[in-house]
Design a protein around this motif. Sequence first.
Motif, mmCIF file in Angstrom:
data_model
loop_
_atom_site.group_PDB
_atom_site.id
_atom_site.type_symbol
_atom_site.label_atom_id
_atom_site.label_comp_id
_atom_site.label_asym_id
_atom_site.label_seq_id
_atom_site.Cartn_x
_atom_site.Cartn_y
_atom_site.Cartn_z
ATOM 1 N N ASN A 79 0.844 -1.192 0.000
ATOM 2 C CA ASN A 79 0.000 0.000 0.000
ATOM 3 C C ASN A 79 0.882 1.246 0.000
ATOM 4 O OD1 ASN A 79 -1.476 2.294 1.261
ATOM 5 N ND2 ASN A 79 -3.164 0.820 1.241
ATOM 6 N N ARG A 80 0.649 2.174 -0.964
ATOM 7 C CA ARG A 80 1.500 3.359 -1.078
ATOM 8 C C ARG A 80 1.422 4.227 0.176
ATOM 9 N NH1 ARG A 80 5.956 4.971 -4.020
ATOM 10 N NH2 ARG A 80 6.490 6.790 -2.785
ATOM 11 N N GLU A 81 0.257 4.285 0.814
ATOM 12 C CA GLU A 81 0.134 5.092 2.023
ATOM 13 C C GLU A 81 1.044 4.559 3.118
ATOM 14 O OE1 GLU A 81 -3.905 5.304 3.174
ATOM 15 O OE2 GLU A 81 -4.536 6.521 1.450
ATOM 16 N N ARG A 82 1.214 3.242 3.177
ATOM 17 C CA ARG A 82 2.097 2.660 4.191
ATOM 18 C C ARG A 82 3.552 2.987 3.893
ATOM 19 N NH1 ARG A 82 1.893 -3.183 5.312
ATOM 20 N NH2 ARG A 82 2.817 -2.486 7.273
ATOM 21 N N LEU A 83 3.897 3.078 2.613
ATOM 22 C CA LEU A 83 5.252 3.490 2.267
ATOM 23 C C LEU A 83 5.498 4.938 2.674
ATOM 24 C CD1 LEU A 83 5.905 1.912 -1.260
ATOM 25 C CD2 LEU A 83 6.960 1.278 0.911
ATOM 26 N N ASP A 84 4.505 5.793 2.424
ATOM 27 C CA ASP A 84 4.656 7.191 2.808
ATOM 28 C C ASP A 84 4.743 7.341 4.324
ATOM 29 O OD1 ASP A 84 4.628 8.010 0.175
ATOM 30 O OD2 ASP A 84 2.464 8.337 0.134
ATOM 31 N N GLU A 105 8.831 2.634 -6.696
ATOM 32 C CA GLU A 105 8.270 1.303 -6.952
ATOM 33 C C GLU A 105 8.348 1.038 -8.451
ATOM 34 O OE1 GLU A 105 4.639 -0.084 -4.574
ATOM 35 O OE2 GLU A 105 4.410 2.096 -4.609
ATOM 36 N N ILE A 106 9.003 -0.049 -8.842
ATOM 37 C CA ILE A 106 9.042 -0.413 -10.257
ATOM 38 C C ILE A 106 8.758 -1.912 -10.388
ATOM 39 C CG2 ILE A 106 10.676 1.414 -10.860
ATOM 40 C CD1 ILE A 106 12.871 -0.710 -11.016
ATOM 41 N N THR A 107 8.351 -2.303 -11.570
ATOM 42 C CA THR A 107 8.117 -3.710 -11.877
ATOM 43 C C THR A 107 9.107 -4.137 -12.943
ATOM 44 O OG1 THR A 107 5.756 -3.500 -11.381
ATOM 45 C CG2 THR A 107 6.438 -5.413 -12.679
ATOM 46 N N VAL A 108 9.909 -5.151 -12.628
ATOM 47 C CA VAL A 108 10.935 -5.649 -13.533
ATOM 48 C C VAL A 108 10.666 -7.129 -13.788
ATOM 49 C CG1 VAL A 108 13.406 -5.954 -13.946
ATOM 50 C CG2 VAL A 108 12.588 -3.997 -12.601
ATOM 51 N N ASN A 109 10.373 -7.453 -15.028
ATOM 52 C CA ASN A 109 10.062 -8.847 -15.391
ATOM 53 C C ASN A 109 8.956 -9.418 -14.496
ATOM 54 O OD1 ASN A 109 12.129 -8.728 -17.315
ATOM 55 N ND2 ASN A 109 13.659 -9.482 -15.870
ATOM 56 N N GLY A 110 7.971 -8.607 -14.213
ATOM 57 C CA GLY A 110 6.839 -9.054 -13.404
ATOM 58 C C GLY A 110 7.068 -9.017 -11.911
#
Length: 568
Positions: A79-84, A105-110
Amino acid sequence: MPATATDLLESTLRQLIAQWEGECVEFKEATDNFPTSDIGKYFSALANEANLARLDCAWLVFGVRNRDRSIVGTTYRENRERLDSLKQQIGQDTDPPTSFRNIHEITVNGHRVLMFEIPAAPRGIPVGWQTHHYARDGESLTGLSFVKQDQIRAQGSQQDFSAEICPGLTLDELAPEAIERFRQLWQRRSPASRASTHPDRELLEAAELADATGLTYAALLLFATRETMGRYLPQAEIVFEYRSGESAGPAQDREEYRAGFLTYHDALWMKINLRNDRQSYQDDFFRFDIPTFDEPAIREALLNAFAHRDYRLTGSVFVRQYARRLEVVSPGGFPEGITAENIADQQNPRNRRLAEALARCGLIERSGQGINVMIERAIRQTKPLPDFSASANHEVRLTLVGTVQNPAFIRYTERLGEETLNTFSTDDFLALDALSREEDLAERFRLRVPRLIELGAVESQGRGRGTRLFLSRSLYEEIGKPGAYTRRRGLDHETNKELLVRHLTDRSDQGAPMREFIQVLPAQSESAIRRMLHELRDEKRIELRGRHGGRSSRWFILQKPSRKPFTE
């Protein structure tokens, strides 16, 4: 997320993996959970190591297996709010208070990968976590050695005047109401400090403003009465002037504040606010008012002048207010290593003990934040950026211009929402500001682009070196310039293809080589143009003659057979 943003971050990740773990990079598999206390320790260690390596930042990466360098992904705080909220947690227990510059946050090869961008420790100040300072020893965490601590602290080589004992100063010479104000602010900022239970002398000792030998100059600067300040340090004053015009001569209003800062800082703002007009703008049926002098920005400017001036010089701080601008002039140039160009990114407090006391009571939230607040507030209100360009070796001169330049841009930022804007870094705001002015984006802001794209504030076009960035269509529609959006973005895909067809039609007999198409569509990369040509070929509209890809190969328009006239 558009490919340009992902490619940029993935390229950075690949480079970090290729270099593998150095002192300034740490990879963790962290497939599910990871203790916040351990993250804080790594934050301290990596920030300190980046400082010693003279790097701008360090990296903590979740989702990469240590054993074989493979990308396995992580479900940590999806959850992005938890990261913040993690950024806030880290900021509460670091010393000086600071936090991640960004969490990508990125997605690399799934696989989901988290890249925590950690700013280097400020010049002269090692970063601690819950009262301890950490460093790296190979792949392990260790305490920050005295040698490394000395190396960092030596960066702020000037002596801290505010930490020196003020000879003869006694507790009776300080203003009780100022000490009480400090107590209340500190207790509110840090309930665990138990500031409310300390007698005055113990309170000052707990804040490192006094010891067994006496009271420091920092205590004098914060709490002194007017008479006391005049006796011990008369140059420690702020002189306010209001001038209705540019002509020389006496100011229309003038007042001298020569006492402890906590005795007058609210009164000084109220004096400025007396002549603070509102600039109105219309949004449909609603009218909004923007103050010429923004309170958070002005208070930060005053704090900055008070905390970082050179008190060994005999001059005063001058605050000059005009109808639409405020000038703050402080004795002493920038501290070592600080310039007008890097002042938002580098910190080297001249009066560290004084700055630490202000941080304890919450007037300074984190090291260097004052300049960042001024920049961010100016961008949000479309005012000119804080200007330090007139500074010299003997003084720092700050100009804040209060004129609102583009009210429609304010409407747009309001549409993003206060909660979203509160997650922006200063570089996020600067990137948005540069794009709003149709300026090329500096390389340092490129890592800020992915989140701006996610929020719909920025769009991208093309790939690789040909990538172009611009504000979103909704912004240009908001500010009444949809045509500017089309110009900045360029023509759409199908229109670009028609331009290629038109060029080949004009060159029907000779055909055209690739170099001519690059001239037709200079904003497109060569690979993008090739894809469009291949699409047109598949549509049976053009053909390639000559050796495929060779210099002699040329593209030709396919002429449609003309219709024979109808006869009976």
